[in-house]
Design an enzyme around this catalytic site. Structure first.
Site: not given
Length: 416
Positions: A50-52, A105, A116, A187-188
């Protein structure tokens, strides 16, 4: 030797662009084969989170890679180039080592990225886009990441409130697999708490939320039970740990509710962690015997201290990554030298074989043996020294004394 790494991440690109460049499971296989076809070695690994999104290849130009990425996702290449970072050879190795160790990160030192990257490697190997160089690179990466985790404190301290809450619970209840946890909210933050609890092997979990449907959605993902807020008093006596984070303007757990639960527990200790603002748990709960209440302020203090520890550990980790990237590149250069030596030997053997065949042919025709040997020696010598002689002349003419000295040393020439 040309290792290449290109990519975009949370620092260089917006979420909307990262979504467009991502490789989902349904397209990853085709993408790996297509990317590998762009290289001379058929090697490619795609890391997509999701970030890269990052591409690791060998023996291919960076322009070709960027062009391939923009075409595969049907994106404007000029727009993509503004967000892409590029690393080659040692810098590519060092970048991969930094990413694997969590040094690049969003949350410094987070451990999930290594898993990952391992998955990305195994996916590529399954698709047949891993050969000798990338196999060695990623195996080296996994070894170095493990060393960084072992030799530094990069991942030892909680640097998010959710992780700090779970870490606190783990310190108080040594074995979370034997503990029952109630999560209040859906929630998150609570979702992140649930993930950390799962990683720590937490036993039974119950999710309490205002709407049952939302609680059930989260409960299904984490193998938990789902209840509504009015059901909390019924389930609370069975819980050892309560972690709460809702948007409620008023407290959800009052002193009386917790006091009744403790009586039913026969005063068995209960940990309550309130990470909501405004608070979900009445302050007076902390006055109860065997009720251990921690607020978001308590956890923030822990997080700030731990972040300072991680920054210090990151400096050590950076040195290891730099040192180990150089070690890998030296190994790779060694491969280049082996290939060059092999090629040089084959070339010399070819010249010898041609000269021998010519000599044997002349002897069979009745030529004088001494004359044949002289011709063999002269022609073979001239052919072997032709390229070195040209290199020596070129270095001398241009005044390149360093190259001249290197050639003299390589050819065993001395002044004695």
């Amino acid at each position: 030797m040309t290792l290449v790494a290109i990519g975009i991440n949370h620092k260089t690109a917006s979420v909307s662009l990262r979504e467009k460049v991502a490789f989902g499971p349904d397209i990853l296989g085709d993408a790996l084969k297509s990317l590998a076809a762009q290289t001379r070695t058929g090697e490619a690994v795609i890391v997509s989170t999701c970030n890269r999104t990052e591409l690791y290849t060998n023996q291919v130009g960076s322009d070709r890679l960027i062009g391939w990425l923009s075409q595969f996702h049907n994106l404007d290449e000029a727009e993509l180039r503004q967000c892409i970072y590029l690393h080659t050879d040692q810098k590519a190795v060092q970048h991969l080592l930094r990413v694997s160790a969590g040094l690049d990160s969003l949350v410094l030192g987070e451990p999930q990225i290594l898993g990952q990257i391992k998955k990305a490697f195994f996916d590529a190997r399954e698709m047949g886009t891993i050969a000798h160089t990338l196999d060695r690179l990623f195996q080296h990466t996994f070894k170095v990441a493990k060393r960084i985790r072992t030799e530094t404190e990069i991942g030892a301290s909680a640097v998010s409130v959710a992780f700090a809450a779970v870490n606190l619970a783990k310190h108080i209840f040594d074995d979370l697999s034997k503990s029952r946890v109630m999560l209040v909210g859906a929630g998150e933050t609570i979702e992140l708490v649930a993930r950390h609890l799962g990683e720590q092997g937490a036993g039974e979990i119950v999710v309490a939320n205002r709407t049952l449907a939302r609680a059930q959605g989260m409960a299904q993902e984490f193998g938990a039970d789902a209840i509504t807020l009015p059901q909390i008093p019924e389930y609370l006596p069975q819980c050892d740990i309560v972690i709460s984070s809702t948007a409620s303007p008023l407290p959800i757990l009052g002193k009386g509710m917790v006091e009744n639960a403790l009586k039913k527990r026969r005063q068995q200790a209960m940990l309550l962690v309130d990470i909501a603002v405004p608070r979900d748990i009445e302050t007076e709960v902390g006055d109860l015997e065997n009720a251990y209440l921690y607020t978001v302020d308590d956890l923030q203090g822990i997080v700030q201290k731990n972040m300072a520890n991680r920054l210090e550990a990151a400096e050590q980790a950076e040195l290891i990554a730099q040192e180990q990237s150089l070690e890998f590149v030296n190994w790779l250069r060694g491969l280049d030298s082996v290939a060059t030596i092999k090629q040089y030997r084959q070339q010399s053997e070819g010249l010898k074989r041609a000269a021998m065949e010519r000599a044997i042919e002349r002897l069979e025709q009745g030529a004088d043996a001494e004359a044949v040997l002289n011709e063999l020696a002269n022609k073979l010598t001239n052919k072997l020294i032709h390229a070195p002689t040209q290199a020596l002349s070129k270095a001398a003419r241009s005044g390149d004394l360093d190259s001249l000295e290197l050639l003299r040393s390589a050819l065993g020439i001395n002044d004695n």
